[in-house]
Design a protein around this motif. Structure first.
Motif, short mmCIF file in Angstrom:
data_model
loop_
_atom_site.label_atom_id
_atom_site.label_comp_id
_atom_site.label_asym_id
_atom_site.label_seq_id
_atom_site.Cartn_x
_atom_site.Cartn_y
_atom_site.Cartn_z
N VAL A 283 59.94 -13.86 -77.85
CA VAL A 283 59.89 -14.70 -76.68
C VAL A 283 60.70 -14.01 -75.58
O VAL A 283 61.84 -13.62 -75.79
N GLU A 284 60.02 -13.79 -74.48
CA GLU A 284 60.65 -13.16 -73.33
C GLU A 284 61.23 -14.26 -72.44
O GLU A 284 60.67 -15.35 -72.37
N GLY A 285 62.34 -13.97 -71.79
CA GLY A 285 62.87 -14.91 -70.79
C GLY A 285 63.06 -14.17 -69.49
O GLY A 285 63.41 -12.98 -69.48
N HIS B 296 71.32 -0.36 -74.02
CA HIS B 296 70.48 0.24 -73.01
C HIS B 296 69.02 -0.15 -73.18
O HIS B 296 68.46 -0.03 -74.27
N PHE B 297 68.43 -0.66 -72.12
CA PHE B 297 66.98 -0.80 -72.02
C PHE B 297 66.58 -0.24 -70.67
O PHE B 297 67.30 -0.45 -69.68
N PRO B 298 65.48 0.48 -70.59
CA PRO B 298 65.08 1.07 -69.31
C PRO B 298 64.81 0.02 -68.23
O PRO B 298 64.90 0.31 -67.05
N PHE B 299 64.48 -1.21 -68.64
CA PHE B 299 64.06 -2.23 -67.67
C PHE B 299 65.17 -3.19 -67.29
O PHE B 299 64.94 -4.15 -66.56
N THR B 300 66.39 -2.98 -67.81
CA THR B 300 67.52 -3.81 -67.38
C THR B 300 68.72 -2.93 -67.08
O THR B 300 68.91 -1.87 -67.69
N LEU C 293 69.20 -10.90 -79.85
CA LEU C 293 68.29 -10.51 -78.76
C LEU C 293 68.83 -9.37 -77.92
O LEU C 293 69.99 -8.99 -78.00
N GLY C 294 67.92 -8.84 -77.09
CA GLY C 294 68.28 -7.85 -76.08
C GLY C 294 68.14 -8.50 -74.72
O GLY C 294 67.29 -9.37 -74.53
N SER C 295 68.98 -8.05 -73.77
CA SER C 295 68.95 -8.73 -72.47
C SER C 295 69.57 -7.84 -71.40
O SER C 295 70.04 -6.73 -71.68
N GLY C 296 69.58 -8.36 -70.20
CA GLY C 296 70.24 -7.65 -69.12
C GLY C 296 69.77 -8.14 -67.77
O GLY C 296 68.96 -9.07 -67.68
N TYR D 91 53.28 -5.97 -81.42
CA TYR D 91 52.82 -5.10 -82.51
C TYR D 91 53.60 -3.79 -82.55
O TYR D 91 53.78 -3.15 -81.51
N ARG D 92 54.05 -3.43 -83.74
CA ARG D 92 54.64 -2.10 -83.92
C ARG D 92 54.31 -1.60 -85.33
O ARG D 92 54.28 -2.40 -86.27
N ALA D 93 54.10 -0.30 -85.46
CA ALA D 93 53.74 0.27 -86.75
C ALA D 93 54.97 0.36 -87.64
O ALA D 93 55.65 1.37 -87.68
N PHE E 281 68.01 -12.18 -64.48
CA PHE E 281 68.15 -11.65 -65.84
C PHE E 281 66.84 -11.73 -66.61
O PHE E 281 65.92 -12.49 -66.24
N ALA E 282 66.78 -10.96 -67.69
CA ALA E 282 65.66 -11.05 -68.62
C ALA E 282 66.24 -10.92 -70.03
O ALA E 282 67.31 -10.33 -70.22
N PHE E 283 65.54 -11.50 -70.98
CA PHE E 283 65.93 -11.28 -72.38
C PHE E 283 64.68 -11.28 -73.25
O PHE E 283 63.62 -11.79 -72.85
N GLY E 284 64.81 -10.68 -74.43
CA GLY E 284 63.71 -10.68 -75.38
C GLY E 284 64.27 -10.96 -76.77
O GLY E 284 65.20 -10.29 -77.22
N VAL F 294 54.87 -9.28 -69.77
CA VAL F 294 54.60 -10.59 -69.14
C VAL F 294 55.57 -10.83 -67.97
O VAL F 294 55.25 -11.57 -67.03
N GLN F 295 56.73 -10.18 -68.00
CA GLN F 295 57.63 -10.24 -66.82
C GLN F 295 56.88 -9.77 -65.59
O GLN F 295 56.87 -10.43 -64.55
N ILE F 296 56.27 -8.57 -65.70
CA ILE F 296 55.59 -7.97 -64.56
C ILE F 296 54.42 -8.84 -64.12
O ILE F 296 54.28 -9.18 -62.94
N GLU G 123 60.08 5.55 -79.73
CA GLU G 123 60.80 4.66 -80.64
C GLU G 123 60.04 3.39 -80.96
O GLU G 123 60.36 2.68 -81.90
N MET G 124 59.06 3.06 -80.13
CA MET G 124 58.45 1.74 -80.29
C MET G 124 57.29 1.71 -81.27
O MET G 124 56.70 0.65 -81.49
N ASP G 125 56.96 2.84 -81.91
CA ASP G 125 55.90 2.85 -82.92
C ASP G 125 54.63 2.16 -82.44
O ASP G 125 54.10 1.26 -83.09
N1 PHE Z 1 61.72 -5.77 -74.74
C1 PHE Z 1 62.94 -5.53 -75.47
C2 PHE Z 1 62.57 -5.25 -76.94
O1 PHE Z 1 61.47 -5.50 -77.34
C3 PHE Z 1 63.86 -6.72 -75.44
C4 PHE Z 1 64.36 -7.02 -74.06
C5 PHE Z 1 63.69 -7.87 -73.23
C6 PHE Z 1 65.53 -6.42 -73.61
C7 PHE Z 1 64.18 -8.14 -71.96
C8 PHE Z 1 66.03 -6.69 -72.36
C9 PHE Z 1 65.32 -7.57 -71.54
O2 PHE Z 1 63.39 -4.76 -77.69
#
Ligand code: PHE
Length: 357
Positions: free
Chosen positions: A213-215, A252-256, A285-288, A198-200, A308-311, A177-179, A151-153
């Motif tokens: 911006v990641e949090g 749903h995100f695999p990392f949250t 944004l996306g988060s979790g 970057y995504r196509a 938590f993290a968000f993007g 950058v989280q990791i 999905e991320m092209d």
């Molecule tokens: N990395 C996700 C995206 O690009 C956003 C995200 C970041 C979601 C951190 C949850 C936590 O769509």
């Protein structure tokens, strides 16, 4: 005596600079000058002779002295005239205009966002734009077969022939950058990571390069409640409103786990966005809560730490705040449109002083 007079008045008239005049003065009326020597001879004269020659010599001396100073003044005037002729200035010429630079709106918004999160104790972290597929995917709990990869092209880098390691990628999000930050710094940690991704993809709201911006906040007892408060504070400060309503939508995100997309209440009346009122919702944004496997992959013990993290899309919130309809405008070379949206070189927010100008 008339000879002397004619000689010096003639020489003075011809002198054409001040040092020539000074030489003439010494020669004529200086201590050992011709006139002074003549005056010394007065002593040898008879009183009758002296009565005539004395006043005559004095008169001659005066005459030469005043010729010298008249000529000196004349030379000074001439020098000034000469300078004025050479240095004239046309004060009626129009001024020379200078080109003005402007800060790019993405840079400006990145600074604004960083300043707001800095106030809440978040440091700015960075990571590479070309990253391994471990950091971009696996460490974030996105295995090879996971649909999220497709999905991320993704843009893949080239590997030389015979090298069958997985290719590096242009990072598709700032989440790697989280990791990297947790590996470097461990827990507790509170960072944001703004940068290019970057995504196509290319249309009115997608460009192949854009900004996120990641949090990330990890500590002993960080919860979704903290996430909500931090995001509310951010949205109020960024959109400059007193109150705002956030909505968490299960996602749903695999990392949250759990994951949520966050919308803010808004209205689009008359085509302009108003944040904090109205019947519309705007996804920002996306988060979790960071998935235990992600913590583990970054060397942080999930039995001890959580957070938590968000993007968030920077281009997106820049478009929203400044009413820019087409994302592609950010990356056009013509900067006139920037002025149209009110960006000026002086409008620079900084981490240290809020908005200046
Ligand atoms: N990395 C996700 C995206 O690009 C956003 C995200 C970041 C979601 C951190 C949850 C936590 O769509």
């Amino acid at each position: 005596m008339d000879d002397l007079r004619d000689k010096y008045l003639g020489l003075i008239a011809e002198a054409n600079d001040e040092s020539a005049l000074e030489n003439l003065r010494v020669q004529a009326v200086g201590k050992k000058g011709e006139i002074s020597l003549k005056m010394r001879e007065l002593g040898k004269m008879t009183p009758e002779e002296r009565q005539i020659a004395g006043p005559a010599l004095n008169a001659l001396k005066d005459e030469i002295n005043s010729a010298l100073s008249a000529k000196k003044a004349g030379l000074e005037d001439a020098a000034l005239d000469e300078r004025l002729r050479g240095e004239w200035l046309d004060v009626t010429l129009p001024g020379r205009s200078r080109r003005h630079g402007t800060i790019h709106p993405i840079s400006q918004v990145t600074e604004e966002v960083s300043a707001i999160f800095a106030d809440m104790g978040f440091a700015v972290a960075e990571g590479p734009q070309i990253d391994s597929d471990w950091y971009n995917f696996d460490a974030l709990n996105i295995p090879g077969h996971h649909p999220a990869r497709a999905e991320m092209d993704t843009f893949y880098m080239h590997r030389s022939e015979g090298d069958d390691r997985p290719p590096h990628v242009l990072r598709t999000h700032t989440s790697p950058v989280q990791i990297r930050s947790m590996e470097k710094q461990g827990a507790p940690i509170r960072i944001i990571a703004p940068g290019r991704v970057y995504r196509a993809d290319y249309d009115q709201t997608h460009t192949p390069m854009f900004h996120q911006v990641e949090g990330l906040a990890i500590d002993k007892d960080i919860s979704m409640a903290n996430l909500k408060w931090v995001l509310e504070e951010f949205v109020k400060a960024y959109f400059e409103v007193d109150d705002v309503e956030l909505r968490f939508r299960a996602s749903h995100f695999p990392f949250t786990e759990p994951s949520a997309e966050v919308d803010i209440r808004c209205s689009w009346e008359g085509g302009t966005l108003k944040v904090g009122e109205g019947d519309d919702w705007l996804e920002i944004l996306g988060s979790g809560m960071v998935h235990p496997k992600v913590l583990q992959n970054a060397g942080v013990d999930p039995r001890e730490w959580q957070g938590f993290a968000f993007g968030m899309g920077i281009d997106r919130i820049a478009m929203l705040k400044y009413g820019i309809p087409d994302l592609r405008a950010f990356f056009d070379s013509d900067l006139r449109w920037l002025r149209h949206y009110g960006f000026s070189a002086l409008d620079v927010p900084t981490l240290h002083g809020g908005l200046s100008g």
